[in-house]
Design a protein around this motif. Structure first.
Motif, PDB file in Angstrom:
ATOM      1  N   GLY A 101      43.619  43.407  34.577  1.00  0.00           N
ATOM      2  CA  GLY A 101      44.828  43.323  33.784  1.00  0.00           C
ATOM      3  C   GLY A 101      45.758  44.407  34.287  1.00  0.00           C
ATOM      4  N   VAL A 102      47.042  44.072  34.420  1.00  0.00           N
ATOM      5  CA  VAL A 102      48.046  45.035  34.875  1.00  0.00           C
ATOM      6  C   VAL A 102      49.307  44.889  34.039  1.00  0.00           C
ATOM      7  CG1 VAL A 102      47.235  45.184  37.269  1.00  0.00           C
ATOM      8  CG2 VAL A 102      48.916  43.443  36.643  1.00  0.00           C
ATOM      9  N   PRO A 117      49.188  29.900  39.850  1.00  0.00           N
ATOM     10  CA  PRO A 117      48.260  29.857  38.714  1.00  0.00           C
ATOM     11  C   PRO A 117      46.819  30.196  39.091  1.00  0.00           C
ATOM     12  CG  PRO A 117      48.891  27.644  39.377  1.00  0.00           C
ATOM     13  CD  PRO A 117      49.762  28.599  40.142  1.00  0.00           C
ATOM     14  N   GLU A 118      46.480  30.074  40.363  1.00  0.00           N
ATOM     15  CA  GLU A 118      45.136  30.450  40.803  1.00  0.00           C
ATOM     16  C   GLU A 118      44.963  31.964  40.850  1.00  0.00           C
ATOM     17  OE1 GLU A 118      47.653  30.746  44.376  1.00  0.00           O
ATOM     18  OE2 GLU A 118      47.525  29.259  42.795  1.00  0.00           O
ATOM     19  N   LYS A 119      46.087  32.686  40.844  1.00  0.00           N
ATOM     20  CA  LYS A 119      46.060  34.147  40.925  1.00  0.00           C
ATOM     21  C   LYS A 119      46.372  34.813  39.591  1.00  0.00           C
ATOM     22  CE  LYS A 119      47.758  35.868  44.588  1.00  0.00           C
ATOM     23  NZ  LYS A 119      48.712  36.222  45.640  1.00  0.00           N
ATOM     24  N   PHE A 120      47.431  34.370  38.921  1.00  0.00           N
ATOM     25  CA  PHE A 120      47.911  35.036  37.716  1.00  0.00           C
ATOM     26  C   PHE A 120      47.621  34.207  36.476  1.00  0.00           C
ATOM     27  CE2 PHE A 120      50.925  36.355  41.138  1.00  0.00           C
ATOM     28  CZ  PHE A 120      50.582  37.690  41.173  1.00  0.00           C
ATOM     29  N   PHE A 121      47.262  34.877  35.375  1.00  0.00           N
ATOM     30  CA  PHE A 121      47.012  34.183  34.110  1.00  0.00           C
ATOM     31  C   PHE A 121      47.113  35.157  32.950  1.00  0.00           C
ATOM     32  CE2 PHE A 121      42.961  35.934  35.320  1.00  0.00           C
ATOM     33  CZ  PHE A 121      42.240  36.162  34.153  1.00  0.00           C
ATOM     34  N   LEU A 122      47.196  34.598  31.751  1.00  0.00           N
ATOM     35  CA  LEU A 122      47.165  35.374  30.515  1.00  0.00           C
ATOM     36  C   LEU A 122      45.876  35.047  29.793  1.00  0.00           C
ATOM     37  CD1 LEU A 122      50.772  34.902  29.081  1.00  0.00           C
ATOM     38  CD2 LEU A 122      49.865  36.862  30.317  1.00  0.00           C
ATOM     39  N   ARG A 123      45.355  36.005  29.113  1.00  0.00           N
ATOM     40  CA  ARG A 123      44.212  35.769  28.238  1.00  0.00           C
ATOM     41  C   ARG A 123      44.816  35.424  26.878  1.00  0.00           C
ATOM     42  NH1 ARG A 123      39.828  40.341  27.112  1.00  0.00           N
ATOM     43  NH2 ARG A 123      38.847  39.317  25.359  1.00  0.00           N
ATOM     44  N   GLU A 124      44.805  34.128  26.574  1.00  0.00           N
ATOM     45  CA  GLU A 124      45.461  33.644  25.357  1.00  0.00           C
ATOM     46  C   GLU A 124      44.947  34.356  24.115  1.00  0.00           C
ATOM     47  OE1 GLU A 124      46.219  29.540  24.799  1.00  0.00           O
ATOM     48  OE2 GLU A 124      46.236  29.169  26.966  1.00  0.00           O
ATOM     49  N   TRP A 132      51.643  42.494  29.793  1.00  0.00           N
ATOM     50  CA  TRP A 132      50.362  42.552  30.487  1.00  0.00           C
ATOM     51  C   TRP A 132      50.119  41.214  31.160  1.00  0.00           C
ATOM     52  CZ3 TRP A 132      48.105  47.022  31.143  1.00  0.00           C
ATOM     53  CH2 TRP A 132      46.759  47.118  31.466  1.00  0.00           C
ATOM     54  N   LEU A 133      49.491  41.224  32.313  1.00  0.00           N
ATOM     55  CA  LEU A 133      49.192  40.021  33.075  1.00  0.00           C
ATOM     56  C   LEU A 133      47.826  40.192  33.710  1.00  0.00           C
ATOM     57  CD1 LEU A 133      50.494  37.357  34.318  1.00  0.00           C
ATOM     58  CD2 LEU A 133      51.089  38.792  36.274  1.00  0.00           C
ATOM     59  N   ARG A 134      47.082  39.106  33.835  1.00  0.00           N
ATOM     60  CA  ARG A 134      45.760  39.136  34.481  1.00  0.00           C
ATOM     61  C   ARG A 134      45.889  38.633  35.913  1.00  0.00           C
ATOM     62  NH1 ARG A 134      42.169  41.301  30.443  1.00  0.00           N
ATOM     63  NH2 ARG A 134      43.543  41.240  28.647  1.00  0.00           N
ATOM     64  N   VAL A 135      45.070  39.211  36.789  1.00  0.00           N
ATOM     65  CA  VAL A 135      45.071  38.849  38.204  1.00  0.00           C
ATOM     66  C   VAL A 135      43.629  38.583  38.633  1.00  0.00           C
ATOM     67  CG1 VAL A 135      45.706  39.592  40.532  1.00  0.00           C
ATOM     68  CG2 VAL A 135      47.020  40.434  38.568  1.00  0.00           C
ATOM     69  N   ARG A 136      43.381  37.380  39.160  1.00  0.00           N
ATOM     70  CA  ARG A 136      42.050  37.043  39.685  1.00  0.00           C
ATOM     71  C   ARG A 136      41.881  37.706  41.043  1.00  0.00           C
ATOM     72  NH1 ARG A 136      43.940  32.316  37.343  1.00  0.00           N
ATOM     73  NH2 ARG A 136      42.664  31.610  35.596  1.00  0.00           N
ATOM     74  N   LEU A 137      40.866  38.557  41.175  1.00  0.00           N
ATOM     75  CA  LEU A 137      40.677  39.301  42.419  1.00  0.00           C
ATOM     76  C   LEU A 137      40.393  38.385  43.603  1.00  0.00           C
ATOM     77  CD1 LEU A 137      38.667  42.386  41.138  1.00  0.00           C
ATOM     78  CD2 LEU A 137      41.101  42.227  41.704  1.00  0.00           C
TER      79      LEU A 137
END
Length: 184
Positions: A101-102, A117-124, A132-137
């Motif tokens: 999360g960043v 969308p394969e990289k960035f997402f939100l935890r609903e 805040w944004l989530r990033v799949r490593l």
């Protein structure tokens, strides 16, 4: 402004006005450019995202880069490793070490998620009300892109004086003339 860089203004902390600049300019910003063109740090942007890449970034890469940033520290928060500057969290590893999360301006999240969308997402239900944004490593292209994401998050959390003391971070990307202290 060089090809491939959207934005170019400053918010007074030496940050550009576009998160897409910090992530290498490869994402389409809402109402903005798609950021094609040269990538910061050299090398051509050949596109293709995670496909055809030899190696994914890891939790250890996150830790190494985050702790290399000025006055950064690691401290557990909610049972997960979190990285702080000036007492504020700028990045946190997920409990399974597959994402981070960043900090990211709320108004830019939808565009980033729509573009990659394969990289960035939100935890609903969790990130909805926060910048805040989530990033799949596994989807981060390389260590340079991971560093760009972490530096931008650090700049958003760092005290103004600390960020100003490190113009190399605020304006260290190729063509980032809009950062405070840079020429135009």
């Amino acid at each position: 402004m060089p090809d491939g860089l959207a934005g170019g203004g400053s918010d007074g902390r030496g940050r550009s006005d576009g998160w897409a600049v910090r992530t290498g300019g490869r994402v389409r910003r809402p109402g903005g450019s798609d950021g094609g063109g040269p990538r910061p740090g050299g090398g051509a942007d050949v596109g293709g995202g995670v496909y055809g890449r030899a190696m994914a970034t890891t939790a250890q890469d996150v830790r190494t880069i985050a702790l290399s940033l000025p006055d950064s520290s690691e401290k557990t928060a909610w049972g997960m490793p979190a990285f702080r500057v000036g007492g504020k969290i700028f990045a946190a590893l997920a409990d399974d070490d597959t994402s981070i999360g960043v900090k990211c301006p709320k108004e830019e999240r939808a565009g980033l998620i729509a573009a990659e969308p394969e990289k960035f997402f939100l935890r609903e239900g969790h990130d909805d009300n926060y910048a805040w944004l989530r990033v799949r490593l596994a989807a981060v292209e390389d260590a340079a892109e991971l560093r760009a994401i972490l530096v931008d998050s650090w700049l958003q959390a760092a005290p103004k004086r600390l960020a100003a003391a490190h113009p190399d971070l605020a304006g260290g990307r190729a063509g980032d003339e809009g950062a405070e202290g840079g020429g135009a």
